[in-house]
Write a protein that holds these residues in place. Structure first.
Motif, PDB file in Angstrom:
ATOM      1  N   ALA A   1     -10.750 -38.850 -45.389  1.00 56.30           N
ATOM      2  CA  ALA A   1     -10.791 -40.164 -44.458  1.00 56.30           C
ATOM      3  C   ALA A   1     -11.355 -41.280 -44.901  1.00 56.30           C
ATOM      4  O   ALA A   1     -10.629 -42.400 -44.554  1.00 56.30           O
ATOM      5  N   THR A   2     -12.298 -41.281 -45.819  1.00 54.01           N
ATOM      6  CA  THR A   2     -12.605 -42.649 -46.241  1.00 54.01           C
ATOM      7  C   THR A   2     -11.973 -43.377 -47.258  1.00 54.01           C
ATOM      8  O   THR A   2     -11.854 -44.711 -47.122  1.00 54.01           O
ATOM      9  N   ASN A   3     -11.077 -42.661 -48.173  1.00 50.11           N
ATOM     10  CA  ASN A   3     -10.319 -43.138 -49.047  1.00 50.11           C
ATOM     11  C   ASN A   3      -9.044 -43.944 -48.280  1.00 50.11           C
ATOM     12  O   ASN A   3      -8.741 -44.874 -48.693  1.00 50.11           O
ATOM     13  N   VAL A   4      -8.654 -43.014 -47.268  1.00 46.93           N
ATOM     14  CA  VAL A   4      -7.517 -43.380 -46.493  1.00 46.93           C
ATOM     15  C   VAL A   4      -7.830 -44.768 -45.904  1.00 46.93           C
ATOM     16  O   VAL A   4      -7.239 -45.693 -45.717  1.00 46.93           O
ATOM     17  N   ALA A   5      -9.084 -44.836 -45.022  1.00 44.27           N
ATOM     18  CA  ALA A   5      -9.822 -45.828 -44.349  1.00 44.27           C
ATOM     19  C   ALA A   5      -9.757 -47.036 -45.582  1.00 44.27           C
ATOM     20  O   ALA A   5      -9.234 -48.359 -44.974  1.00 44.27           O
ATOM     21  N   THR A   6     -10.356 -46.879 -46.657  1.00 44.46           N
ATOM     22  CA  THR A   6     -10.310 -47.872 -47.664  1.00 44.46           C
ATOM     23  C   THR A   6      -9.165 -48.724 -47.795  1.00 44.46           C
ATOM     24  O   THR A   6      -8.950 -49.766 -48.065  1.00 44.46           O
ATOM     25  N   LYS A   7      -8.003 -47.731 -48.078  1.00 45.16           N
ATOM     26  CA  LYS A   7      -6.746 -48.309 -48.532  1.00 45.16           C
ATOM     27  C   LYS A   7      -6.309 -49.122 -47.395  1.00 45.16           C
ATOM     28  O   LYS A   7      -5.312 -49.997 -47.606  1.00 45.16           O
ATOM     29  N   LEU A   8      -6.211 -48.639 -46.073  1.00 43.87           N
ATOM     30  CA  LEU A   8      -5.790 -49.385 -44.913  1.00 43.87           C
ATOM     31  C   LEU A   8      -6.492 -50.884 -44.799  1.00 43.87           C
ATOM     32  O   LEU A   8      -5.610 -51.777 -44.655  1.00 43.87           O
ATOM     33  N   GLN A 162      -9.884 -67.075 -40.741  1.00 41.33           N
ATOM     34  CA  GLN A 162     -10.920 -67.058 -39.874  1.00 41.33           C
ATOM     35  C   GLN A 162     -10.843 -65.911 -38.986  1.00 41.33           C
ATOM     36  O   GLN A 162      -9.660 -65.534 -38.613  1.00 41.33           O
ATOM     37  N   GLY A 163     -11.953 -65.109 -38.507  1.00 40.32           N
ATOM     38  CA  GLY A 163     -11.750 -64.074 -37.651  1.00 40.32           C
ATOM     39  C   GLY A 163     -10.939 -62.853 -38.104  1.00 40.32           C
ATOM     40  O   GLY A 163     -10.492 -61.846 -37.404  1.00 40.32           O
ATOM     41  N   LEU A 164     -11.247 -62.658 -39.695  1.00 35.93           N
ATOM     42  CA  LEU A 164     -10.528 -61.426 -40.042  1.00 35.93           C
ATOM     43  C   LEU A 164     -11.155 -60.227 -39.909  1.00 35.93           C
ATOM     44  O   LEU A 164     -12.245 -59.972 -39.589  1.00 35.93           O
ATOM     45  N   LEU A 165     -10.083 -59.056 -39.642  1.00 34.82           N
ATOM     46  CA  LEU A 165     -10.603 -57.768 -39.347  1.00 34.82           C
ATOM     47  C   LEU A 165     -11.564 -57.680 -38.087  1.00 34.82           C
ATOM     48  O   LEU A 165     -12.446 -57.172 -38.190  1.00 34.82           O
ATOM     49  N   VAL A 166     -10.898 -58.515 -36.957  1.00 40.83           N
ATOM     50  CA  VAL A 166     -11.980 -58.443 -35.809  1.00 40.83           C
ATOM     51  C   VAL A 166     -13.120 -59.063 -35.864  1.00 40.83           C
ATOM     52  O   VAL A 166     -14.179 -58.546 -35.636  1.00 40.83           O
ATOM     53  N   GLY A 167     -13.117 -60.143 -36.707  1.00 39.84           N
ATOM     54  CA  GLY A 167     -14.317 -61.012 -37.105  1.00 39.84           C
ATOM     55  C   GLY A 167     -15.164 -60.456 -38.044  1.00 39.84           C
ATOM     56  O   GLY A 167     -16.357 -61.226 -38.186  1.00 39.84           O
ATOM     57  N   LEU A 215     -21.497 -53.726 -54.704  1.00 45.81           N
ATOM     58  CA  LEU A 215     -22.961 -53.429 -54.178  1.00 45.81           C
ATOM     59  C   LEU A 215     -23.799 -54.665 -54.437  1.00 45.81           C
ATOM     60  O   LEU A 215     -24.161 -54.987 -55.635  1.00 45.81           O
ATOM     61  N   THR A 216     -24.370 -55.160 -53.439  1.00 44.96           N
ATOM     62  CA  THR A 216     -25.135 -56.496 -53.721  1.00 44.96           C
ATOM     63  C   THR A 216     -26.476 -56.159 -54.134  1.00 44.96           C
ATOM     64  O   THR A 216     -26.812 -54.845 -54.166  1.00 44.96           O
ATOM     65  N   ASP A 217     -27.531 -56.995 -54.491  1.00 45.09           N
ATOM     66  CA  ASP A 217     -28.736 -56.944 -55.082  1.00 45.09           C
ATOM     67  C   ASP A 217     -29.686 -56.189 -53.864  1.00 45.09           C
ATOM     68  O   ASP A 217     -30.564 -55.483 -54.059  1.00 45.09           O
ATOM     69  N   ASP A 218     -29.284 -56.608 -52.453  1.00 51.47           N
ATOM     70  CA  ASP A 218     -30.027 -56.098 -51.196  1.00 51.47           C
ATOM     71  C   ASP A 218     -29.726 -54.526 -50.973  1.00 51.47           C
ATOM     72  O   ASP A 218     -30.096 -54.127 -49.754  1.00 51.47           O
ATOM     73  N   GLY A 219     -28.589 -54.236 -51.728  1.00 47.97           N
ATOM     74  CA  GLY A 219     -28.076 -52.949 -51.137  1.00 47.97           C
ATOM     75  C   GLY A 219     -26.821 -52.787 -50.341  1.00 47.97           C
ATOM     76  O   GLY A 219     -26.562 -51.790 -49.919  1.00 47.97           O
ATOM     77  N   ALA A 220     -26.700 -54.073 -49.837  1.00 40.77           N
ATOM     78  CA  ALA A 220     -25.357 -53.999 -49.021  1.00 40.77           C
ATOM     79  C   ALA A 220     -23.989 -53.842 -49.719  1.00 40.77           C
ATOM     80  O   ALA A 220     -23.832 -54.198 -51.034  1.00 40.77           O
ATOM     81  N   GLN A 221     -23.248 -52.974 -49.198  1.00 40.99           N
ATOM     82  CA  GLN A 221     -21.832 -52.851 -49.611  1.00 40.99           C
ATOM     83  C   GLN A 221     -20.783 -53.405 -49.014  1.00 40.99           C
ATOM     84  O   GLN A 221     -20.647 -53.777 -47.913  1.00 40.99           O
ATOM     85  N   TRP A 222     -19.734 -54.059 -49.926  1.00 37.42           N
ATOM     86  CA  TRP A 222     -18.789 -55.056 -49.434  1.00 37.42           C
ATOM     87  C   TRP A 222     -17.425 -54.326 -50.214  1.00 37.42           C
ATOM     88  O   TRP A 222     -17.448 -53.930 -51.425  1.00 37.42           O
ATOM     89  N   LEU A 223     -16.342 -54.706 -49.564  1.00 35.13           N
ATOM     90  CA  LEU A 223     -15.015 -54.632 -50.120  1.00 35.13           C
ATOM     91  C   LEU A 223     -14.698 -56.231 -50.593  1.00 35.13           C
ATOM     92  O   LEU A 223     -14.974 -57.029 -49.600  1.00 35.13           O
ATOM     93  N   SER A 243     -18.919 -51.234 -43.449  1.00 34.66           N
ATOM     94  CA  SER A 243     -19.009 -50.752 -42.097  1.00 34.66           C
ATOM     95  C   SER A 243     -17.683 -50.872 -41.310  1.00 34.66           C
ATOM     96  O   SER A 243     -17.314 -49.926 -40.632  1.00 34.66           O
ATOM     97  N   VAL A 244     -16.681 -51.671 -41.737  1.00 34.65           N
ATOM     98  CA  VAL A 244     -15.453 -51.870 -41.145  1.00 34.65           C
ATOM     99  C   VAL A 244     -14.568 -50.547 -41.663  1.00 34.65           C
ATOM    100  O   VAL A 244     -14.087 -49.930 -40.974  1.00 34.65           O
ATOM    101  N   VAL A 245     -15.028 -50.263 -43.205  1.00 36.07           N
ATOM    102  CA  VAL A 245     -14.202 -49.102 -43.665  1.00 36.07           C
ATOM    103  C   VAL A 245     -14.775 -47.558 -42.987  1.00 36.07           C
ATOM    104  O   VAL A 245     -13.935 -46.680 -42.571  1.00 36.07           O
ATOM    105  N   LEU A 246     -16.175 -47.524 -42.585  1.00 37.27           N
ATOM    106  CA  LEU A 246     -16.657 -46.412 -41.832  1.00 37.27           C
ATOM    107  C   LEU A 246     -15.814 -46.361 -40.616  1.00 37.27           C
ATOM    108  O   LEU A 246     -15.717 -45.330 -39.940  1.00 37.27           O
ATOM    109  N   ALA A 247     -16.127 -47.542 -40.015  1.00 34.36           N
ATOM    110  CA  ALA A 247     -15.535 -47.516 -38.535  1.00 34.36           C
ATOM    111  C   ALA A 247     -13.843 -46.896 -38.647  1.00 34.36           C
ATOM    112  O   ALA A 247     -13.512 -46.428 -37.662  1.00 34.36           O
TER     113      ALA A 247
END
Length: 333
Positions: A1-8, A162-167, A215-223, A243-247
């Motif tokens: 499900a995570t791979n599918v969510a990442t692709k979406l 502005q306001g991408l992916l529900v803000g 993966l940022t230096d403070d541990g946050a994950q981003w696409l 968190s958007v991918v996880l949601a």
């Protein structure tokens, strides 16, 4: 499900970035064309400051693109501007004055971005020579300024970031030096954009743009998705928290889990139904066999169905009748 969510999520980022990038070349080329057209106005060469300022003012009103137009004489001195104001208040930069000097040498058109001060909107300057029609030599130069964030041709671009992916996502634009020239948060203007920490490149089906798991230096994950506009060295960057991918993955998983649960429940009900159709006749057959063993031949074995169980019950019934008849014959003897 995570791979599918990442692709979406990535697909949506690609669409948003492409929409923004498509508008950038049109915006820049329109400014280049306008400044050349305005510079070709022969009345700008008139020695009367009033006529020059009138022509500059008309140029701004006719097409709402430039916020300021400044005319320079053959010595590179600003002599007229619109809106009418003290030219010293424009805060002409060294880069703009250098571009004017280059234009006076005959370079047809130049474009440069300049943030006049911290957190202020980034301006884009266009400079073109004003040529003598007889000799084609420059007799002056015209500079036009426009604000990137508020230019009518850039509004569709900036609003789309502005306001991408529900803000949850953030989109911004960098120049060829990776300096931020548009950002929804003005505090990030003029920053040099670069990804610190570790990043993993995500394979993309298209050659346009690059996607990363960052993966940022403070541990946050981003696409992160990065796309260079076609025909102009500006870049559209979109960043979305993991968190958007996880949601998105949860939105995929919950209906799928419910579907599997419903399918499992239906399967169990079907199995119970089939097993009931099998075990009930077998139970009747066991009871009939016990009656036969005890010499009770009066109770008929009911035949149910024409499958293997039905044939077995039928055979048991025939056996009961034979034993009953044989027993009756012995009693007569």
């Amino acid at each position: 499900a995570t791979n599918v969510a990442t692709k979406l999520v990535l697909d949506q980022m690609v669409r948003d970035a492409q929409h923004a990038a498509d508008g950038i070349p049109f915006f820049v080329r329109t400014g280049e064309s306008l400044i050349m057209d305005l510079a070709s106005n022969e009345q700008l060469r008139d020695a009367s400051p009033g006529i020059r300022e009138s022509q500059l003012s008309q140029g701004i009103r006719t097409i709402p693109y430039f916020q300021h137009l400044v005319y320079f004489d053959s010595y590179g001195a600003p002599v007229a501007a619109s809106p009418q104001m003290d030219i010293s208040l424009l805060g002409l930069t060294a880069d703009e004055l250098d571009a004017v000097e280059i234009a006076l040498r005959g370079v047809p058109e130049q474009t440069l971005s300049l943030p006049p001060e911290r957190n202020a909107p980034v301006m884009l300057s266009f400079v073109a020579p004003v040529n003598d029609p007889d000799t084609s030599n420059p007799v002056g130069a015209l500079l036009g300024r426009t604000e990137i964030a508020s230019n009518p041709l850039m509004l569709p671009v900036t609003k789309s970031l502005q306001g991408l992916l529900v803000g949850s996502g953030t989109g911004f634009i960098t120049d060829q030096n990776h300096q931020v020239i548009f950002h929804p948060d003005p505090a990030h203007l003029q920053e040099i954009w670069e990804m610190s920490g570790s990043q993993e490149k995500i394979p993309m089906p298209t050659k346009m743009g690059n996607a990363y798991k960052h993966l940022t230096d403070d541990g946050a994950q981003w696409l992160v998705y990065h796309l260079t506009a076609s025909g102009h060295p500006w870049n559209v960057v979109i960043v979305v928290p993991n968190s958007v991918v996880l949601a998105q993955a949860r939105q995929i998983t919950v209906p799928l889990a419910l579907l599997l649960l419903m399918t499992g429940a239906a399967g169990i009900g079907f199995i119970l139904l089939i097993s009931g159709r099998i075990t009930r006749p077998l139970g009747d057959l066991v009871n009939a066999a016990e009656d036969i063993i005890q010499g009770k031949f009066s109770q008929a074995v009911r035949v149910k169905g024409h499958d293997e169980v039905g044939r077995l019950v039928d055979a048991c019934e025939r056996m009961r009748k034979r034993l009953r008849d044989q027993l009756a014959e012995r009693e007569l003897l």
